[in-house]
Design a protein around this motif. Structure first.
Motif: not given
Length: 308
Positions: A25-26, A49-50, A54-55, A73-74
């Motif tokens: 997805w990156h 974003i990543w 992750l969090r 989120i993005a």
């Protein structure tokens, strides 16, 4: 491989699954971000974003909705960056209000890239953008054309290197270690204080009180680190931390109860405090094992479906 299976594996604590997720997805995420930001800023925002992904992964309730969640989120990260830049921009003369409406519209329009990037349904895109499905359809062709004009800059491997500190299990368990050491120190100091023979000088009592406060403050720091999104533990981390906590509680109980018994004072207090400590550790361990068992069961179901 199905996204839901990758997310479940991530929630279990499999670092290679997160690497696969980033690899998958990156490029779409970075391309989405670069529609509104230059390359340098886009790289920074993509990393933000990543980190947020992750969090947030350990708390994601519906792994099957990962893609809309990711691009939500993005979108929020890009909007926050643009608002910050508009707010901080130095303008000559009287400051004017940033064009919030135009900015929001720009972000909304660019969000249609999600459909071309992720093969999302029109309904999912409309939900992310907060606009009618018909508007999504009318912009989809333009979004696909824009995709061909921009290529990602930072590779998935480079992004994983940037995220390596956050992915470290030692960092995620650091909060658990601080929490346990603070609780053990507070319990030991309390029992030691209560078992001291005879009346103590005021200075000694004050020293005990300050030491307990320091231990409790350290405990609070551990709770903050272990429960906030700074470095949240995954399912396996929770199990490891729970067993370490139970072992620490039993060790603290043994030391403090023995000390109180030898001194002949504070035994009841030692038993009460450590009973609470052990009970809390057992409950945390049971909860952690239940969560991991549930995820393992879901992983097995998705693996079977993926193999068919």
């Amino acid at each position: 491989m199905d996204d839901e299976l990758l997310v479940v594996r991530c929630q279990l604590g499999e670092s290679e699954a997160f690497a696969e997720l980033v690899g998958l997805w990156h490029a779409p995420v970075l391309t989405f971000v670069r529609r509104m930001l230059d390359s340098e800023r886009a790289d920074d925002v993509a990393q933000e974003i990543w980190v947020a992904v992750l969090r947030g992964l350990p708390r994601l309730a519906d792994p099957g909705r990962f893609t809309p969640w990711l691009f939500t989120i993005a979108r929020r990260a890009v909007l926050d960056r643009l608002r910050q830049e508009y707010t901080n921009a130095e303008r000559p003369g009287k400051a004017e209000e940033p064009p919030a409406g135009d900015l929001a519209e720009e972000v909304v329009e660019r969000t249609e890239l999600v459909a071309a990037l992720a093969d999302l349904s029109i309904a999912d895109c409309a939900q992310i953008c907060g606009i009618p499905a018909g508007t999504v359809k009318s912009r989809l062709h333009r979004a696909r054309r824009q995709l061909r004009e921009h290529e990602p800059r930072t590779s998935a491997e480079e992004m994983l290197d940037r995220l390596a500190p956050t992915l470290s299990r030692g960092r995620r368990l650091r909060g658990v270690a601080a929490l346990l050491s603070g609780l053990a120190g507070a319990a030991f100091t309390t029992v030691l204080w209560a078992s001291e023979p005879g009346p103590l000088p005021d200075r000694t009592s004050l020293s005990f009180a300050l030491l307990i406060l320091v231990c409790l403050a350290w405990t609070g720091h551990g709770i903050w680190s272990a429960t906030t999104r700074r470095a949240p533990p995954f399912a396996l981390d929770r199990v490891i931390g729970a067993w370490i906590g139970l072992a620490a509680a039993l060790l603290t109980t043994t030391v403090t109860v023995t000390l109180a018994a030898v001194r002949g004072r504070g035994l009841l207090l030692a038993l009460v405090v450590n009973t609470i400590l052990i009970t809390a550790a057992v409950l945390i361990a049971v909860r952690a094992h239940r969560r991991r068992t549930s995820l393992l069961r879901r992983k097995a179901e998705l693996t079977d479906l993926d193999a068919r």
